[in-house]
Scaffold this motif. Structure first.
Motif, PDB file in Angstrom:
ATOM      1  N   GLN A 106       0.826  -1.194   0.000  1.00 26.60           N
ATOM      2  CA  GLN A 106       0.000   0.000   0.000  1.00 26.60           C
ATOM      3  C   GLN A 106       0.865   1.250   0.000  1.00 26.60           C
ATOM      4  N   ALA A 155       0.825   5.746  -1.361  1.00 26.05           N
ATOM      5  CA  ALA A 155      -0.030   6.924  -1.403  1.00 26.05           C
ATOM      6  C   ALA A 155      -1.033   6.845  -2.544  1.00 26.05           C
ATOM      7  N   ASN A 156      -0.636   6.263  -3.677  1.00 28.04           N
ATOM      8  CA  ASN A 156      -1.504   6.247  -4.860  1.00 28.04           C
ATOM      9  C   ASN A 156      -1.714   4.852  -5.434  1.00 28.04           C
ATOM     10  N   TYR A 157      -1.390   3.816  -4.698  1.00 28.46           N
ATOM     11  CA  TYR A 157      -1.590   2.467  -5.221  1.00 28.46           C
ATOM     12  C   TYR A 157      -1.888   1.502  -4.083  1.00 28.46           C
ATOM     13  N   ASN A 158      -2.484   0.377  -4.444  1.00 27.57           N
ATOM     14  CA  ASN A 158      -2.810  -0.675  -3.492  1.00 27.57           C
ATOM     15  C   ASN A 158      -2.800  -1.997  -4.255  1.00 27.57           C
ATOM     16  N   ASP A 191      -5.291  -1.416  -7.266  1.00 29.74           N
ATOM     17  CA  ASP A 191      -6.013  -0.152  -7.300  1.00 29.74           C
ATOM     18  C   ASP A 191      -4.976   0.954  -7.446  1.00 29.74           C
ATOM     19  N   PHE A 192      -5.078   1.704  -8.545  1.00 32.96           N
ATOM     20  CA  PHE A 192      -4.084   2.739  -8.830  1.00 32.96           C
ATOM     21  C   PHE A 192      -4.786   4.079  -9.039  1.00 32.96           C
ATOM     22  N   ALA A 193      -4.314   5.107  -8.353  1.00 39.97           N
ATOM     23  CA  ALA A 193      -4.897   6.440  -8.461  1.00 39.97           C
ATOM     24  C   ALA A 193      -4.345   7.133  -9.695  1.00 39.97           C
ATOM     25  N   ILE A 224      -5.757   9.785 -11.177  1.00 34.99           N
ATOM     26  CA  ILE A 224      -5.858  11.168 -10.697  1.00 34.99           C
ATOM     27  C   ILE A 224      -6.417  11.066  -9.283  1.00 34.99           C
ATOM     28  N   PRO A 225      -5.581  11.241  -8.264  1.00 33.59           N
ATOM     29  CA  PRO A 225      -6.036  11.022  -6.892  1.00 33.59           C
ATOM     30  C   PRO A 225      -7.373  11.697  -6.597  1.00 33.59           C
ATOM     31  N   LYS A 226      -8.268  10.917  -6.010  1.00 35.03           N
ATOM     32  CA  LYS A 226      -9.610  11.309  -5.598  1.00 35.03           C
ATOM     33  C   LYS A 226     -10.593  11.451  -6.764  1.00 35.03           C
ATOM     34  N   HIS A 229      -9.624   6.360 -10.300  1.00 36.86           N
ATOM     35  CA  HIS A 229      -8.836   5.216  -9.851  1.00 36.86           C
ATOM     36  C   HIS A 229      -9.041   4.071 -10.835  1.00 36.86           C
TER      37      HIS A 229
END
Length: 579
Positions: A297, A299-302, A328-330, A332-334, A337
């Motif tokens: 995990q 900041a921008n991926y899981n 799960d990849f961001a 564009i964060p928020k 995804h």
């Protein structure tokens, strides 16, 4: 006289000495500077006056003319909690207990009553207690009955239950105990080719469900880098109809998860013990699952990697191992995804789930047994995101390879009832689908939402996925006209489906049919339908409101299952009271 003479002599002597001292000092200055001493009558100006400071007293920074403080000290206090000892012989003061009083008026309880056409009666009572901050207790009772225009087209539903939730130190406890009952009749109007009814006395049917669910979940800080979390959940139910069909189930499930910096290591474990009994039929259908995983995990991926071990045991046994991976990849964060994954599982087929979907199943027998379906491969991916609290979306595509898909078919012995058939073959069948979900709050007045499902089936044995739609759309809207008036609407659209009839006696002249392998095996087309509903509520006071609801506003007597048309236009209105 003598005194006055002495004083005059002193003054004279003092004046002479002063003149002599001044003359001597002037001579010393003349000798030292090389120029005559200055006198009162003349002043010699050598240069302009310019004050010069020594380096030691110069300020080498420009002054700050603002009045702000350059340094704010951080103060700490050491306050000792000590009891004041009073040695006067007085008694120590004690806290005086005060009677409990509410800080505000509670309005989470309500009573709702209503009535409408088609013999509709509605009653609901919901009670809950919030006297304690960390504990909530409550209960509910519901009743609804309706009667259609067809003979024996009747429905009734009753629910009663109690629930509770408490936060106890590091854990949270949830639980619910209740009873559900749903009653109907086999009201399907089925006739033979001569016009004679094959359902002379529509039989009664009712399902009773006593259930319990409870969960213990750890409380932890999600921001902690070394958090340890766990959960334990239990479900149990006793399910039966008014005949001899009974299903008992006990399920236990839990998970463990340990976070170490950007890693999560854990496992999901579950055990499901189910027994089905009917006249001359009994089945023990138990399933155990273990799903260990490791998650990376950032900041921008899981990323989650693991495996799913599934063991079926009871009257028959089988063991499967499936992959389990998700990402799960961001992008564009928020806002956007990308997600995807691959998995496999065994899906338990239960009498409770089947009859809640289709309550007109015939009694179980040797030809109508229970089989679990197996997802040999389930690959999915898509995009999801939101823009604040006003816009959210999700689009998901999937590919499934499934063994033993369950379908409904009209029973040959009782054509007004259904039996179970299963997709069989040397290879698994495939389902390709697309799902979309959207939620939009246009303003504080208007909110919209909807969900679309598209499926395409490639079966090995059956001609069609019986009674399973390829397209399904559900949409809803809510309008807050004012603080007192609310309006909402719902739309359900389902594409055409197909039913399987294996009895040549049945008259199908009102349907579009295709013969399959002889007149006794026919494919029946069930047309698409749309169901539009709307309701409004007006809050006359803070406690009293009136409402009205219209269901199936288009008045279409559509069929979800063959020979069982739904209720036409029905209206219900009433009053609700909150306290």
């Amino acid at each position: 006289m003598i005194l006055r003479k002495s004083m005059r002599r002193g003054y004279v002597l003092t004046g002479v000495l002063s003149v002599m001292f001044t003359a001597g000092y002037a001579q010393e200055e003349e000798k030292r500077d090389g120029r005559p001493a200055a006198t009162i009558d003349s002043i010699e100006v050598v240069r302009d006056y310019r004050p010069i400071l020594a380096d030691a007293v110069k300020i080498r920074r420009s002054p700050d003319m603002s009045s702000k403080r350059q340094y704010q000290p951080k103060l700490t206090y050491d306050i000792l909690d000590r009891k004041l000892d009073i040695n006067t012989g007085t008694k120590r003061l004690t806290i005086q207990e005060m009677p409990f009083s509410r800080t505000h008026e509670l309005t989470n309880n309500y009573v709702k009553i209503g009535a409408g056409n088609l013999g509709t009666l509605l009653g609901e009572v919901y009670l809950t207690s919030d006297y304690y901050v960390d504990t909530r207790l409550g209960g509910f009772v519901k009743h609804l009955n309706q009667q259609g225009t067809l003979e024996a087209q009747r429905f009734s539903s009753q629910q009663i239950g109690v629930f509770g939730r408490t936060i106890y130190g590091p854990v949270t406890l949830d639980g619910e105990l209740g009873f559900n009952r749903y009653g109907t009749r086999f009201y399907g109007p089925v006739s033979d080719t001569d016009g004679n009814s094959l359902n002379l006395d529509p039989a009664r049917q009712a399902f009773n469900d006593i259930y319990f669910t409870g969960e213990l979940t750890s409380n932890h800080d999600e921001q902690a880098t070394d958090a340890f979390s766990y959960s334990l959940k239990g479900d149990a139910y006793l399910y039966s109809n008014i005949y001899e069909t009974k299903e008992n189930s006990i399920a236990l499930a839990g998970y463990l998860n340990k976070q170490v910096n950007v890693f999560n290591v854990g496992a999901n474990i579950s055990g499901d013990f189910t027994t089905v009994k009917d006249a001359g039929y009994s089945l023990a259908n138990h399933i155990a699952k273990v799903n260990p995983y490791i998650r990376f995990q950032g900041a921008n991926y899981n990323i989650t990697l693991g495996a799913n071990f599934v063991a079926e045991f009871g009257d028959s046994s089988r063991t499967n191992i499936f992959p389990s991976a998700e990402i799960d990849f961001a992008l564009i964060p928020k806002y956007a995804h990308l997600f995807g994954g691959i998995s496999g599982d065994v899906n338990r087929t239960s009498v409770k789930a089947l009859t809640q979907e289709n309550p007109w199943l015939a009694a179980l027998g040797t030809e109508n047994d229970i089989r679990n379906s197996v997802d040999r491969m389930h690959v999915f991916g898509g995009i999801k995101g939101n823009a604040g609290a006003t816009f959210g979306y999700k689009v998901r595509a999937f590919y499934r390879r499934v063994e033993s898909l369950p379908f409904y078919a009209v029973s040959p012995e009782t054509p007004y009832a259904f039996r179970m058939i299963y997709e069989a073959g040397d290879e698994a069948s495939t389902i390709v689908g697309l799902e979309g979900e959207l939620n939009v709050r246009v303003s504080e007045v208007v909110s919209l939402g909807g969900k679309l499902n598209l499926n395409e089936f490639d079966l090995q044995q059956e001609e069609e996925a019986w009674f399973m739609p390829k397209m399904r759309l559900a949409a809803n809207a809510r309008f807050n006209i004012s603080d007192k008036l609310y309006i909402d609407g719902e739309l359900l659209f389902q594409g055409q489906t197909y039913g399987l009839v294996s009895d040549e006696r049945i008259n199908l002249s009102d349907y579009s049919i295709v013969e399959m392998g002889g007149p006794e095996l026919r494919k029946v087309t069930i047309p698409a339908f749309a169901d539009l509903s709307a309701g409004a509520e007006y809050r006359a006071t803070d406690r009293i409101g009136v409402y009205v609801r219209l269901n199936n506003m288009l008045g279409a007597a559509y069929e979800r299952y063959l020979f069982y048309p739904r209720l036409g236009l029905n209206v219900i209105g009433g009053v609700n009271f909150s306290f």
